[in-house]
Scaffold this active site. Sequence first.
Site, PDB file in Angstrom:
ATOM      1  N   CYS A 180       0.999  -1.259   0.054  1.00 40.56           N
ATOM      2  CA  CYS A 180       0.106  -0.035  -0.054  1.00 40.56           C
ATOM      3  C   CYS A 180       0.744   1.324  -0.170  1.00 40.56           C
ATOM      4  CB  CYS A 180      -0.777  -0.056   1.096  1.00 40.56           C
ATOM      5  SG  CYS A 180      -1.898   1.611   1.291  1.00 40.56           S
ATOM      6  N   CYS A 223      -1.813   6.709   5.887  1.00 41.97           N
ATOM      7  CA  CYS A 223      -2.911   5.988   6.604  1.00 41.97           C
ATOM      8  C   CYS A 223      -2.165   4.979   7.076  1.00 41.97           C
ATOM      9  CB  CYS A 223      -3.857   5.692   5.457  1.00 41.97           C
ATOM     10  SG  CYS A 223      -5.150   4.821   6.175  1.00 41.97           S
ATOM     11  N   CYS A 281      -4.681  -0.032   8.169  1.00 46.00           N
ATOM     12  CA  CYS A 281      -4.274  -1.353   8.152  1.00 46.00           C
ATOM     13  C   CYS A 281      -3.071  -1.762   8.870  1.00 46.00           C
ATOM     14  CB  CYS A 281      -3.973  -2.039   6.813  1.00 46.00           C
ATOM     15  SG  CYS A 281      -5.595  -1.713   5.595  1.00 46.00           S
ATOM     16  N   CYS A 336      -7.216   3.080  -2.187  1.00 42.59           N
ATOM     17  CA  CYS A 336      -7.011   2.146  -1.320  1.00 42.59           C
ATOM     18  C   CYS A 336      -7.276   0.605  -1.537  1.00 42.59           C
ATOM     19  CB  CYS A 336      -7.956   2.315  -0.064  1.00 42.59           C
ATOM     20  SG  CYS A 336      -7.957   1.073   1.308  1.00 42.59           S
ATOM     21  N   GLN A 377     -22.398  -7.206   6.867  1.00 46.47           N
ATOM     22  CA  GLN A 377     -21.213  -7.254   7.113  1.00 46.47           C
ATOM     23  C   GLN A 377     -20.500  -7.008   5.907  1.00 46.47           C
ATOM     24  OE1 GLN A 377     -20.066  -8.822   9.702  1.00 46.47           O
ATOM     25  NE2 GLN A 377     -21.520 -10.130  10.484  1.00 46.47           N
ATOM     26  N   CYS A 404     -17.791 -10.251  17.483  1.00 47.42           N
ATOM     27  CA  CYS A 404     -16.795  -9.471  16.694  1.00 47.42           C
ATOM     28  C   CYS A 404     -15.795  -8.760  17.634  1.00 47.42           C
ATOM     29  CB  CYS A 404     -17.197  -8.194  15.769  1.00 47.42           C
ATOM     30  SG  CYS A 404     -18.225  -7.326  16.906  1.00 47.42           S
TER      31      CYS A 404
END
Length: 377
Positions: A3, A11, A14, A87, A211, A333
């Site tokens: 990335c 950013c 992640c 992205c 989801q 989750c």
Amino acid sequence: MHCSYFDAGLCHSCTLIEQPYADQLAAKQAQAARALGDRPDVQWLTPVASPESAFRNKAKMVVGGTVQRPTLGILDVEARGVDLRDCGLYTPGIHACFPRLAEFITLADLTPYDVPLRTGELKNVLVTESPEGELMLRLVLRSQEPVARIRKHLPALLRSIPQLRVVSVNLLPGHTAIVEGEREIILTDEETLRMRVNGIDMYLRPQSFFQTNTPVAAALYRQAQDWVSGQAPASIWDLYCGVGGFALHCAGAADEVVGIETSREAVASAELSAREAGLSRVTFEPGDATAFALAASRAPELVIVNPPRRGLSAELCGWLESSSVQRVVYSSCHAGSLARDLAAMPSLVPRRARVFDMFPQSEHFEVLALLERVHRV
């Protein structure tokens, strides 16, 4: 996964992107096992992996920059727009619509909201893609002032993005960090986006939850369906049912299935799915899961729960522990809240569990667990 945004320091969402994906998955499995504690009777199934990229069916983009040069992405520490249109997490269909959305912002004269100055109108752009490649677009505004311009130029937007089925405006007047407000204005004739998963048509309305990772969600529903079908319960409750994913998948396993969800939008979507599928034994009701359980005159044989990250309420855990419910399918989750809830329900013991990697490149994941009642002497 590589990335350029991460490498440039623009950013860092992640957080695990520099780890090989196999290592990420193994670490999540280990984390889930640690959270549940020393339970030798639990059968851990092989984790369900995700595509490493292009898996997100939903984009929540903060709008920055100017009308002539808008950014779609996030804000930096000084609240300036950082454009993240490339992205690698988003599906190809979502990627393809970003340039057209930027053009529409300019065409409709939608001034990006300036956080420090508290001026401007357009705060966020929310895009969802169905498995068939159809799109839902939501424009989050500070006020209703730009709606007339959006309506005027909407035909041009629909021509430029033929996959668009649902377009709405969401009003978020307050200066707040939340993504959307309570009021929604539908601008298209169609109000729902069809999400076909495992051959079942579910319908997503603008304020309904679905989801984020469609392939992994499909595997999650299949696993729950398999476990529930193997038990053949007479009755099922699906608490926190959303648009009905678990209830619809498990409808053939019981004589009675009831789904409970606070969002009336989601309940309307679930009811539409049940009607179209001819599932007369499945009903959905708007309401609070805890209040519904505590007020019920009788308990079902099996309960499915899919709570938010905070987990179940203490009252619902207490009710489940003291009830006659024989089995619980718990979709979590957050492994920590799952472990806390298990400690509050010692008579409901996990027998099978599986990790579903809904969010590659991050520390988040889903755990599905089958709990069975143990009658202690």
